[in-house]
Design a protein around this motif. Structure first.
Motif, short mmCIF file in Angstrom:
data_model
loop_
_atom_site.label_atom_id
_atom_site.label_comp_id
_atom_site.label_asym_id
_atom_site.label_seq_id
_atom_site.Cartn_x
_atom_site.Cartn_y
_atom_site.Cartn_z
N SER A 8 0.86 -1.17 0.00
CA SER A 8 0.00 0.00 0.00
C SER A 8 0.90 1.23 0.00
N ILE A 11 0.13 4.66 2.32
CA ILE A 11 0.35 4.68 3.78
C ILE A 11 1.69 4.06 4.16
N GLY A 52 -4.01 -0.31 9.17
CA GLY A 52 -3.00 0.70 8.91
C GLY A 52 -2.40 1.21 10.21
N HIS A 56 -8.79 4.42 12.77
CA HIS A 56 -10.20 4.24 13.12
C HIS A 56 -10.41 3.52 14.46
N GLU A 71 -3.23 -5.81 11.21
CA GLU A 71 -2.43 -5.12 10.18
C GLU A 71 -1.17 -5.96 9.91
N GLN A 122 -6.58 -12.90 5.31
CA GLN A 122 -6.72 -14.30 4.92
C GLN A 122 -6.49 -15.25 6.09
N ARG A 137 -11.48 -0.76 5.57
CA ARG A 137 -11.65 0.49 4.81
C ARG A 137 -10.49 0.71 3.85
N TYR A 140 -8.20 -2.79 -0.52
CA TYR A 140 -8.26 -3.38 -1.87
C TYR A 140 -7.91 -4.86 -1.84
C1 LIG Z 1 -5.00 1.95 2.02
S1 LIG Z 1 -4.49 1.29 3.57
C2 LIG Z 1 -5.92 1.65 4.61
C3 LIG Z 1 -5.56 1.62 6.08
C4 LIG Z 1 -6.75 1.87 7.02
N1 LIG Z 1 -7.83 0.96 6.77
C5 LIG Z 1 -7.24 3.28 6.98
O1 LIG Z 1 -8.35 3.52 6.46
O2 LIG Z 1 -6.55 4.17 7.49
C6 LIG Z 1 -4.62 -0.47 3.33
C7 LIG Z 1 -4.01 -1.27 4.46
O3 LIG Z 1 -4.23 -2.67 4.21
C8 LIG Z 1 -3.07 -3.39 4.62
N2 LIG Z 1 -3.07 -4.70 3.94
C9 LIG Z 1 -2.51 -5.05 2.76
N3 LIG Z 1 -2.73 -6.34 2.49
C10 LIG Z 1 -3.47 -6.84 3.52
C11 LIG Z 1 -4.03 -8.12 3.82
N4 LIG Z 1 -3.86 -9.15 3.00
N5 LIG Z 1 -4.71 -8.27 4.97
C12 LIG Z 1 -4.90 -7.21 5.82
N6 LIG Z 1 -4.41 -5.97 5.58
C13 LIG Z 1 -3.70 -5.79 4.44
C14 LIG Z 1 -1.93 -2.47 4.24
O4 LIG Z 1 -0.74 -2.77 4.93
C15 LIG Z 1 -2.50 -1.11 4.62
O5 LIG Z 1 -2.24 -0.78 5.95
#
Ligand SMILES: C[S@@+](CC[C@H](N)C(=O)[O-])C[C@H]1O[C@@H](n2cnc3c(N)ncnc32)[C@H](O)[C@@H]1O
Length: 254
Positions: A8, A11, A52, A56, A71, A122, A137, A140
């Motif tokens: 990501s 962040i 992240g 939140h 995270e 997962q 949130r 992706y």
């Molecule tokens: C765009 S950031 C959003 C962070 C937070 N939800 C916010 O709104 O502030 C996406 C987050 O998803 C985490 N991420 C990536 N792959 C993931 C996975 N397979 N499972 C859980 N989190 C994951 C990233 O490290 C990153 O912190």
């Protein structure tokens, strides 16, 4: 890097600018109100998947009994734990100290427990049937192909528990148009069809991104888009806010 983790860049590389971005997302509280109408988490257990830097977590902890952030990226796990440490200390301090220590919106109810665990969607590091609400949130990693993560949500949620996934709606709004121009292969209809096949509901919502000034607005646009497209968007869009369409996908698990 753990399996299933999707980098990501916004962040991971610019956590301070991302904090500014988060502070300006949805100043009208449209998302929180929509989620609460579907499933109010007061007194319940909430997991924030892909939390992240934990932005939140205190917002949920203002009403929830227990909040867990999950995270995978270690530097963000550390940031989220620092945030939680400051909030927990402030919650048990005298009112004057609370005012000085944390942002007013970062106050947890005194008995709320908040923790941050390293893990992925997962393979959630949580027992079966232990949570009431799951929130993900700008996640992706939830989208076409994320069936293992959806199964995990079904495992950790209790009967009647609700999972929320908040995602861009690239089919609408100024921000959606920018998103499609930056990622022309992204297919919003395919994303919607995917969630419909999983028997999730979709609530289309319109929020705003509102930054305090033009410099902050430019900084957040630049961490979201490649340089050339960011330049073009900023050249055609004055001011410090933008209209932003999102989809709230959700399912209450039987
Ligand atoms: C765009 S950031 C959003 C962070 C937070 N939800 C916010 O709104 O502030 C996406 C987050 O998803 C985490 N991420 C990536 N792959 C993931 C996975 N397979 N499972 C859980 N989190 C994951 C990233 O490290 C990153 O912190």
């Amino acid at each position: 890097m753990s399996r299933g983790v999707i980098p990501s860049p916004n962040i991971w590389r610019y956590p301070d600018v991302y904090e500014t971005e988060n502070l300006g997302v949805d100043p009208d509280g449209v998302l929180e109100a929509a989620m609460r109408r579907i499933h109010d988490w007061t007194g319940q257990n909430v997991v924030d998947v892909g939390c992240g830097s934990g932005f939140h977590l205190p917002r949920f902890a203002a009403d929830a009994a227990r909040v867990v952030g999950v995270e995978p990226h270690p530097p963000l796990v550390r940031r989220a734990r620092q945030r939680v440490g400051a909030i927990t200390a402030a919650a048990s301090a005298a009112p004057a100290a609370v005012t000085a220590a944390v942002d007013p919106s970062d106050r947890a109810r005194p008995n709320a427990s908040i923790e941050v665990l390293r893990g992925t969607a997962q393979a959630l590091p949580l027992p079966t049937s232990s949570m009431d609400v799951a929130h993900a949130r700008w996640a992706y990693f939830f989208g076409p192909g994320c069936e293992p993560g959806i199964r995990e949500l079904g495992r950790v949620l209790r009967r009647g528990g609700t999972a929320f996934v908040i995602d861009n709606d690239a089919a609408r709004s100024t921000f959606g148009r920018w998103f499609r121009r930056a990622l022309p292969r992204y297919d919003p209809q395919e994303v919607e069809r995917f969630w419909a096949r999983q028997a999730w509901q979709r609530e289309p919502l319109e929020i705003r991104w509102e930054q305090p000034d033009r410099a902050s607005f430019e900084a957040v646009v630049r961490i979201e888009f490649p340089a050339e497209t960011a330049d073009a968007f900023l050249a055609e869009h004055p001011g410090s806010s933008v209209d932003y369409a999102v989809n709230l996908f959700w399912r209450t698990f039987p």
